[in-house]
Every structure is written in C-alpha cells, then in structure tokens.
Design a protein around this motif. Structure first.
Motif, short mmCIF file in Angstrom:
data_model
loop_
_atom_site.label_atom_id
_atom_site.label_comp_id
_atom_site.label_asym_id
_atom_site.label_seq_id
_atom_site.Cartn_x
_atom_site.Cartn_y
_atom_site.Cartn_z
N GLY A 198 5.05 20.31 -4.79
CA GLY A 198 4.65 20.33 -6.20
C GLY A 198 3.42 19.49 -6.49
O GLY A 198 2.45 19.49 -5.75
N VAL A 199 3.52 18.71 -7.57
CA VAL A 199 2.35 17.96 -8.05
C VAL A 199 1.94 16.87 -7.04
O VAL A 199 0.78 16.46 -7.00
N ASN A 200 2.86 16.42 -6.19
CA ASN A 200 2.53 15.37 -5.23
C ASN A 200 1.76 15.85 -4.01
O ASN A 200 1.41 15.07 -3.14
N SER A 201 1.55 17.17 -3.94
CA SER A 201 0.92 17.69 -2.71
C SER A 201 -0.57 17.94 -2.87
O SER A 201 -1.20 18.59 -2.03
N GLY A 202 -1.16 17.44 -3.95
CA GLY A 202 -2.61 17.57 -4.09
C GLY A 202 -3.05 18.99 -4.40
O GLY A 202 -2.26 19.83 -4.86
N LEU A 237 0.88 -1.16 0.00
CA LEU A 237 0.00 0.00 0.00
C LEU A 237 0.92 1.21 0.00
O LEU A 237 1.74 1.37 0.89
N LYS A 238 0.79 2.03 -1.05
CA LYS A 238 1.76 3.11 -1.22
C LYS A 238 1.04 4.42 -1.48
O LYS A 238 0.11 4.47 -2.29
N ILE A 239 1.47 5.47 -0.78
CA ILE A 239 0.91 6.80 -1.06
C ILE A 239 1.79 7.47 -2.11
O ILE A 239 2.96 7.76 -1.86
N VAL A 240 1.24 7.65 -3.31
CA VAL A 240 2.01 8.28 -4.39
C VAL A 240 1.94 9.79 -4.23
O VAL A 240 2.93 10.50 -4.34
N ARG A 241 0.71 10.27 -3.97
CA ARG A 241 0.51 11.71 -3.73
C ARG A 241 -0.43 11.89 -2.56
O ARG A 241 -1.34 11.08 -2.39
N ARG A 242 -0.23 12.94 -1.82
CA ARG A 242 -1.18 13.25 -0.74
C ARG A 242 -2.22 14.23 -1.23
O ARG A 242 -1.91 15.11 -2.03
N GLY A 243 -3.44 14.09 -0.73
CA GLY A 243 -4.48 15.05 -1.09
C GLY A 243 -5.31 15.36 0.13
O GLY A 243 -5.77 14.46 0.82
N MET A 244 -5.48 16.63 0.42
CA MET A 244 -6.29 17.04 1.59
C MET A 244 -7.63 17.58 1.10
O MET A 244 -7.75 18.04 -0.04
N PRO A 245 -8.66 17.52 1.98
CA PRO A 245 -9.94 18.11 1.56
C PRO A 245 -9.80 19.62 1.52
O PRO A 245 -8.93 20.16 2.18
N PRO A 246 -10.65 20.35 0.76
CA PRO A 246 -11.74 19.84 -0.07
C PRO A 246 -11.31 19.45 -1.48
O PRO A 246 -12.07 18.84 -2.21
N GLY A 247 -10.09 19.81 -1.90
CA GLY A 247 -9.72 19.61 -3.32
C GLY A 247 -9.30 18.21 -3.67
O GLY A 247 -9.50 17.74 -4.78
N GLY A 248 -8.68 17.51 -2.71
CA GLY A 248 -8.19 16.15 -3.01
C GLY A 248 -6.93 16.18 -3.83
O GLY A 248 -6.01 16.96 -3.56
#
Length: 357
Positions: free
Chosen positions: A232-236, A152-163
């Motif tokens: 960058g792009v990995n931060s949602g 189980l791997k987190i490639v990018r993190r995403g926080m609400p509300p945008g994801g």
C-alpha cells in the motif's frame, strides 16, 4: 560565529559533499568554481542543490551564494543548530546520499537532530538506509554516540525513479568522542540480511533469499535473511526489489554489501536469483578486503577520529577506496590533520587484501 578563516577554493563538482561537510565542521568558508562548466547543462544538479538546502536547514546563519548559471558556489558555514527538520530529497539520488553527511554532522549540533527525509530509500548508486543502519550506527556507538534518542527507522520504502520513501533519523549531541582502538576485526560469526520487495510479488524476496543462501551456507551456518514486503502507501511509487547483507565479526565489526534491481523502465530486467547470488559474492569480496570498517564507512571513521579527543585512535582498514583517499586530502586542508598510515602485507593472521592502519 566562526572566526573569519581564509576560504578554501576548489574546482569541479567531484567530492561536493565532502567539501561542504568539512567546511561546516571546521567553520572555514569554501568556494567551488567550474561546476560542470563545460557540460551542455552546466552548474549544480537538482540533488546537489537539495543537499545545500538541507545544510541550510540544519545550520543557523549560513551564507550561500550561487551564481546565475550555478557553476560557482560560495558557502560560509553558520552554527550547526539541529532541531526538528523535514526535507524532501531529490529523486535523482537516494536518501543515503544525504544521510551519510548527516551522520557526520549530527553529533556536533547545538540541539539533538530529529530529521524526516523523503525520497528514494534504496538505489544502485548510494549506500541504502538499511546498510547505513546496520554498519554506520554501530560504528558511531563505538565513539560513544548512543542513547535512547539514537535511531534510524524506515517508515516507507521508495525505489527509483518515483521514490516515495520516508526515513526518520534522530541523534543525540556529543561534545566529546571516545578514542577508539579497532585493530583486530575478529572472525565472521554471523550474517544478517534484508531482502525487500515493493510493488512486485512477495515471492521475489523469497527467491532472492534462497539463491543467496545457496552460496553463503557453504561458509557459515548462522545466516538469517529477513524478508520485507511493504504494501500500500508504505511501498512508495515505483516497483523494485533488492538485498542488503551484513556480516558481523566476533569483535563487533560490520561488513556490508548490497544490490538493487534496475529502476523501472531502465536497463534489462534482473532475475531475483542472479541478484541474490551476486550480492552474496559482493559480501564475500568485502570480507576478503577485511578491516574493522567496511569501505562505505571509511571516511566516517576517519572524520570521527579527527574530531575526537587528542588521544591516539587506531583503526585497521581494508584497501582505501578512492573516495577515502580524497577525503584524507581534504582533512589535511580543512583541519591540518594528517594520519600516520602503515600498510600491512596480508600475512597468515590477516587473510585477504592489503590492510592500512
């Protein structure tokens, strides 16, 4: 094809996932009526419809009927097929909402499951991907679900509300599960954690770690909290930060707690110091409740015990959560299986809350 068992009928939107997951595993069709029938906005919500679509992707030959208003759902499960799947989760709930159910279904697929889920990785409602990785995966390993393709791997993190987060999960197929005897949780030997921050100052993660350690260092010296600052792009798409903590015992039990900041534009701003302190206290409360499985994974362990070999498995749990109690009722309806539950008062050797096993 599953035999035409008589379908079970339920009312209301509570325990929606439990019913569909157990229906899929038992092969019994289920009909759910009156889904938010009296609401101003009746019927299935986005995240529930997205969950039904995900079930459709990992099964073959499922029949799903939803009436026009979305207040009645009929689900006749097909074959658990597996394979490679990609799914965009609804941003109203986090990926944990979908992943919890996949953890229940993945070992019983026809082909090994490899799934990419996109959406919110950490929020305030569902278990985060970090906590599921730290607690649910070791639990599945106890049942013999393991191998190189189990990750189980987190490639990018995403926080609400945008994801904007992305998670990869793959699981091998297991026809037989090992019976387990988890009756002695052991003593806490170390605490590990992950303080993450996205689209905010990286200093925030360090502030969380410091305030959290101030509390936990009084109890145990072996504490290591990683900081994870994705750029960058990995931060949602939305800013946020949070902390997940996991306490590991001498017998390989994992107990977890987590907190996330309020979503952008909702509620008051949370101080990193407060978040770190409160999360540490939540972990201490979970340790006080004790048991060999933390409260987020109680239903997962009970399900795997149900589907394992006809051998006696035992597990010691802390106080049962309302979700778990309802899950036991559902297990009885779908599988005609009942657990023998004994309550142990907290004696000298079992400090903390009342235990059930």
């Amino acid at each position: 094809m599953a035999t035409q068992a008589h379908s079970l009928s339920y009312g209301g939107c509570n325990f929606f996932r439990q019913r569909l997951v157990l229906s899929t595993l038992s092969g019994r069709p289920v009909k759910i009526r009156k889904i938010r029938a009296k609401d101003e906005n009746p019927g299935l919500r986005d995240f529930e419809a997205s969950f039904v679509r995900l079930l459709d992707k990992i099964t073959n030959g499922s029949r799903i009927e939803i009436n026009q208003t979305g207040t009645t759902l009929y689900y006749q499960p097909g074959l658990l097929y597996g394979g490679s799947v990609e799914h965009d989760c609804s941003t109203h709930r986090s990926i944990g909402y979908y992943l919890e159910s996949l953890l229940c279904l993945a070992p019983f697929m026809k082909h090994p499951l490899r799934v990419v889920l996109r959406g919110i990785t950490n929020d305030q409602i569902d278990p985060s991907v970090d906590v599921l990785k730290a607690t649910a995966l070791p639990l599945l390993k106890q049942f013999g679900i393991d191998g190189e393709s189990f990750e189980l791997k987190i490639v990018r993190r995403g926080m609400p509300p945008g994801g904007g987060g992305e998670v990869f999960f793959s699981c091998p197929v297991r026809k037989l599960l090992k019976p387990i005897q988890l009756t002695d949780p052991g003593k806490i030997k170390r605490i590990r954690g992950m303080a993450y921050s996205v689209r905010v100052s990286p200093q925030i993660a360090n502030r969380i770690v410091e305030s959290c350690r101030n509390i936990l260092n009084k109890f145990i010296p072996d504490i290591y909290i990683y900081t994870d600052h994705m750029k960058g792009v990995n931060s949602g798409k939305s800013p946020g930060f949070g902390l997940s903590l996991v306490a590991e015992t001498t017998n390989g039990t994992f107990l977890s707690a987590e907190l996330a900041s309020n979503p952008q534009g909702q509620g008051a701003a949370v101080l990193p110091e407060d978040l770190g302190r409160n999360c540490a206290k939540l972990l201490l409360e979970e340790i006080y409740r004790g048991g060999c499985v933390d409260s987020t994974n109680q239903s997962l362990v009970l399900l795997l015990m149900t589907l394992g070999q006809q051998d006696v498995s035992k597990v010691l749990l802390g106080p049962l959560s309302p979700y778990t109690i309802e899950f036991l009722r559902h297990l009885k309806s779908f599988f005609q299986i009942m657990f023998k539950i004994e309550t142990k008062p907290c004696g000298e050797e079992l400090k903390g809350g009342e235990k059930s096993h």
